[in-house]
Design an enzyme around this catalytic site. Sequence first.
Site, PDB file in Angstrom:
ATOM      1  N   ASN A  24       0.884  -1.592  -0.291  1.00 45.09           N
ATOM      2  CA  ASN A  24      -0.141  -0.308   0.085  1.00 45.09           C
ATOM      3  C   ASN A  24       1.025   1.630   0.306  1.00 45.09           C
ATOM      4  O   ASN A  24       1.292   1.354   0.997  1.00 45.09           O
ATOM      5  CB  ASN A  24      -0.776   0.359   1.131  1.00 45.09           C
ATOM      6  CG  ASN A  24      -1.864   1.266   1.228  1.00 45.09           C
ATOM      7  OD1 ASN A  24      -1.060   2.342   0.379  1.00 45.09           O
ATOM      8  ND2 ASN A  24      -2.771   1.295   2.344  1.00 45.09           N
ATOM      9  N   SER A  73       0.866   4.509   0.475  1.00 42.82           N
ATOM     10  CA  SER A  73       0.194   5.498   1.270  1.00 42.82           C
ATOM     11  C   SER A  73       0.910   4.899   2.475  1.00 42.82           C
ATOM     12  O   SER A  73       1.013   5.707   3.290  1.00 42.82           O
ATOM     13  CB  SER A  73      -0.757   5.705   0.836  1.00 42.82           C
ATOM     14  OG  SER A  73      -2.126   4.713   1.936  1.00 42.82           O
ATOM     15  N   CYS A  74       1.273   3.606   2.466  1.00 47.10           N
ATOM     16  CA  CYS A  74       1.965   3.440   4.473  1.00 47.10           C
ATOM     17  C   CYS A  74       3.088   3.370   4.560  1.00 47.10           C
ATOM     18  O   CYS A  74       3.493   2.856   3.301  1.00 47.10           O
ATOM     19  CB  CYS A  74       1.245   2.075   4.486  1.00 47.10           C
ATOM     20  SG  CYS A  74       2.429   0.996   5.929  1.00 47.10           S
ATOM     21  N   SER A  75       4.078   4.289   4.960  1.00 47.11           N
ATOM     22  CA  SER A  75       5.478   3.767   5.690  1.00 47.11           C
ATOM     23  C   SER A  75       5.240   2.849   5.399  1.00 47.11           C
ATOM     24  O   SER A  75       7.149   2.784   5.629  1.00 47.11           O
ATOM     25  CB  SER A  75       5.538   5.301   6.441  1.00 47.11           C
ATOM     26  OG  SER A  75       5.002   4.718   7.812  1.00 47.11           O
TER      27      SER A  75
END
Length: 118
Positions: free
Chosen positions: A7, A9-11
């Site tokens: 994903n 958008s996930c760090s």
Amino acid sequence: MIEIWHNPSCSKSRTAESELRTAGTDYVVRRYLDEPPTVAELEDVLARLGLAPWDITRTADARKLGVELPAKDESEHDAWVALLAEHPRLIQRPILIGAGTAVVGRDAESIARAIDSD
């Protein structure tokens, strides 16, 4: 070859991909929100992880999405897996899948295990 359920958008997910790239590991990205895993794929990953479906579920996200979770009981295993297939946003990320193994790559040690197993 490692497949990363990613994903962007996930760090944690971005960090795992960066670690794979830095290590020179061959990998393929699967944006699992765009291409959700099937029930069969989830069952395979759970077996490789040695975990129950509730162990890879983002329970706080379930509350945010208004999804009611079944009881954490083996009798509800199939319901959990079906729920994860229907709502992939609930799947913990990233998951790195290699030859015969899988890890939830949320820390450097887990990512290193995936790289070493490749």
